[in-house]
Design an enzyme around this catalytic site. Structure first.
Site, PDB file in Angstrom:
ATOM      1  N   GLU A 106     -70.079 -77.016 -61.857  1.00  0.00           N
ATOM      2  CA  GLU A 106     -70.394 -78.682 -61.722  1.00  0.00           C
ATOM      3  C   GLU A 106     -68.889 -78.658 -60.984  1.00  0.00           C
ATOM      4  OE1 GLU A 106     -70.750 -83.137 -63.787  1.00  0.00           O
ATOM      5  OE2 GLU A 106     -70.334 -81.196 -64.935  1.00  0.00           O
ATOM      6  N   VAL A 138     -59.697 -58.459 -55.520  1.00  0.00           N
ATOM      7  CA  VAL A 138     -59.100 -59.552 -55.360  1.00  0.00           C
ATOM      8  C   VAL A 138     -58.549 -60.325 -55.943  1.00  0.00           C
ATOM      9  CG1 VAL A 138     -59.574 -62.161 -53.765  1.00  0.00           C
ATOM     10  CG2 VAL A 138     -61.283 -60.795 -53.614  1.00  0.00           C
ATOM     11  N   LYS A 197     -67.458 -51.850 -55.505  1.00  0.00           N
ATOM     12  CA  LYS A 197     -69.027 -51.821 -56.647  1.00  0.00           C
ATOM     13  C   LYS A 197     -69.763 -51.405 -56.404  1.00  0.00           C
ATOM     14  CE  LYS A 197     -65.663 -54.058 -59.821  1.00  0.00           C
ATOM     15  NZ  LYS A 197     -64.696 -54.249 -59.029  1.00  0.00           N
TER      16      LYS A 197
END
Length: 636
Positions: free
Chosen positions: A323, A453, A415
């Protein structure tokens, strides 16, 4: 890099020279003023009294001036602001002179008006010397006569001739940056010792340390190093950051035209420049079409959303189970004034009914599946949850995509290659699921596999930044650990570009991987980040080794040995091909794994995961129940 600093003896000599100048000028001024003043008296010139006052005043100044630290300033940085400190020192010396002379002979025959002439005369003499040196160095007398904003940082510019001249020109505009220029360091040997836009080129990189030491003595914690080249060489960035850290200076850089600056970021330290992938092909895929993005509120998903919206889609459905994340990206897009073609949809990719409802309502033509559980230690402690989200979620989305969409992109990870952790193993199985389902559909699917990242949630960069801000220590699991890194912008660009690359028949496109250059040592990255904050590793901030966490390995791989790797039409993007297991053979095993994970049988979940991905190697495979393992620390 070892950069020679200014020798302490040279600094002391400069201070003594300034001290001798100031005290000598004080004696000359009061002597000249008293001689001139006595010429207006009818009696003979009292040479003894003049010498008495001169020596007394000189001795007082020899104590007052160093107390006021007049000799500590560097004259080439002088501005009109420095006259206030000179005036204070002169005023104090005169206040002390009067009682001393009164005790000597009650100021008999001493012209009181002489002090009213001597004080402003001495202030002007001391100020003129300093301002003249500043004017000579800047080649501009008016620069020395301006009042400077001493709250603005003192900047040392580093760069080539053209970039530095362009930046200085921008500074001189009415709304230019508020930096004060302390000197220039040039990467162009031909311009050393010259003037650029009124600022002196102090030398090359070998002079940077000494210049920063001088600047830091004046400004303490208010010194900046400005890299004027919008695209500086990575070796230059590292050298400058290393030298700046020794003096506590912060490093900033230009990222385009104008004088706007931003701090050096971790991406600036990569062994390769960030790739700017061509999005023209992606525009043809996105423009005017209906798009659905799962995990749209995450680091990758939100950047994908921004880039997709810039490519003029017909509509975008933003799907996320969080949310807060969904609310955040929705509010950001509203604040940015993006075209109102998106709709935020709360939903879990595990929930087939909810996903079918969203697909039926939005009828996406292109699906980007970014939703996943990615934190390695957490997934080691919760393998069933990883299976349900990463494998079952990928199954549900891929199954719906082949029914509704013409193209799908699945985001994987390095990975997934020879995985040693649950997260990597689940992503590898998900790769197989997506490719197998694609073989049975009419649409196209792409799997995009990339490394870490920078700055993403759960990555080491935010953790290191937090630890540095708290004073350390910075925790590194192993001194030899290496990883591939890319920026979030290029990761999102790769996803979109991979989706738009041409396919062979069926689903033969395989896995797309970005050429990420050389891997980065995590400890080296941590030390560079410490230096970026103007601090010194091991001295200001400790670096501590904590040991490998469950599921971690020292290095990551990009391809399997059995995969055939070929270059694509896109620069720096490769494709990997291997045998695709038919869905008819894979379905039963995957369903069995998901059923077991649904009952939270952790040990059996790990066993079946190993069956689906034989390369999976994990210590928990030998444990009777993964839940009996020690709690996993997730903050170090």
């Amino acid at each position: 890099m070892t950069t020679p600093a200014r020798h302490p003896a040279a600094t002391r000599f400069g201070h003594w020279l300034a001290y001798a100048h100031d005290v000598g000028i004080a004696g000359l001024v009061i002597f000249a003023v008293l001689v001139a003043r006595y010429h207006f008296e009818p009696k003979a010139l009292p040479i003894g009294k003049i010498w008495q006052a001169t020596w007394t005043f000189t001795l007082i100044c020899s104590a007052v001036f160093p107390a006021m630290r007049l000799e500590q300033s560097y004259w080439r940085f002088t501005a009109m602001n420095d006259l206030s400190r000179i005036a204070q020192a002169v005023a104090l010396a005169n206040v002390l002179l009067v009682p001393v002379l009164f005790l000597a002979d009650r100021l008999q025959d001493f012209p009181r008006t002489g002090l009213l002439i001597e004080a402003p005369g001495l202030i002007l003499a001391l100020g003129f010397s300093r301002l003249s040196v500043r004017a000579a160095h800047r080649g501009d007398l008016t620069a020395a006569l301006r009042f400077e904003d001493r709250t603005a940082p003192l900047a040392v510019l580093v760069g080539g001739l053209e970039a530095t001249a362009e930046y200085l020109a921008d500074l001189n505009r009415p709304r230019g940056s508020q930096y004060r220029i302390g000197g220039l360091i040039s990467t162009d040997p031909a311009v050393r010792g010259r003037m650029i836009a009124g600022a002196e080129v102090m030398g090359g990189l070998d002079q940077l340390a000494s210049l920063l030491i001088e600047a830091s003595e004046i400004e303490r914690d208010n010194v900046r190093v400005v890299l004027t080249d919008p695209r500086p060489d990575r070796d230059l960035v590292r050298k400058v950051v290393e030298v700046a850290a020794e003096t506590g200076a912060r490093v900033v850089r230009r990222r385009g035209t104008g004088d706007a600056l931003s701090p050096i970021e971790a991406a600036d330290l990569l062994a390769r420049p960030p790739r700017r992938l061509d999005l023209d092909r992606a525009r043809k895929l996105i423009s005017g079409r209906r798009i659905l993005v799962t995990g749209a509120g995450g680091t990758i998903g939100s950047e994908l959303t921004r880039q997709i919206l810039s490519l003029t889609p017909a509509s975008v459905a933003l799907v996320d189970a969080s949310e807060f994340n969904l609310y955040t990206i929705d509010q950001e897009l509203r604040a940015l004034g993006a075209a109102p073609v998106w709709r935020a949809e709360l939903g879990d990719v595990r929930d087939r009914g909810r996903m079918r409802d969203l697909f039926a309502r939005h009828k996406p033509e292109v699906v980007v599946h970014a939703a996943a559980l990615k934190h390695v230690p957490l997934m080691e402690a919760h393998p069933a949850e990883a299976v349900l989200t990463n494998i079952m979620g990928a199954w549900i989305i891929a199954d719906l995509a082949r029914e509704y969409a013409s193209a799908m992109v699945f985001i994987s990870t390095d990975k997934a290659v020879n995985p040693t952790n649950v997260m990597g193993a689940t992503k590898r199985v998900a790769e197989k699921v997506v490719r197998a389902l694609c073989m049975e559909g009419a649409g196209e699917a792409s799997i995009v596999r990339f490394g870490n990242v920078l700055g993403s949630s759960g990555s080491v960069i935010p953790l290191f930044e937090k630890q540095i801000s708290e004073g350390g220590p910075v925790t590194v699991t192993h001194p030899d650990m290496i990883r591939y890194f890319m920026t979030v912008q290029e990761a999102a660009s790769l996803v979109l570009q991979a989706a738009a690359l041409p396919r062979a028949a069926g689903c033969a496109a395989g896995v797309f991987v970005l050429d990420m250059g050389e891997p980065v040592r995590i400890e080296a990255l941590a030390r560079e980040l410490i230096r970026l904050h103007g601090l010194r590793p091991d001295l200001d901030i400790a670096v501590r080794h904590t040991g490998l966490r469950p599921g971690e390995k020292l290095y990551e791989e990009i391809f399997y040995a059995a995969e055939e790797v070929v270059a694509t039409e896109a620069d720096g993007v490769f494709a990997a091909f291997d045998t695709v297991t038919p869905w008819s053979e894979l379905r039963g095993q995957v369903k069995g794994l998901i059923d077991v994970a649904g009952t939270r049988q952790e040990a059996e979940t790990l066993r079946l995961l190993k069956v689906l991905e034989p390369a999976f190697s994990n210590p928990n495979l030998d444990a009777p129940d993964a839940r009996t393992a020690e709690p996993v620390a997730i903050t170090t």
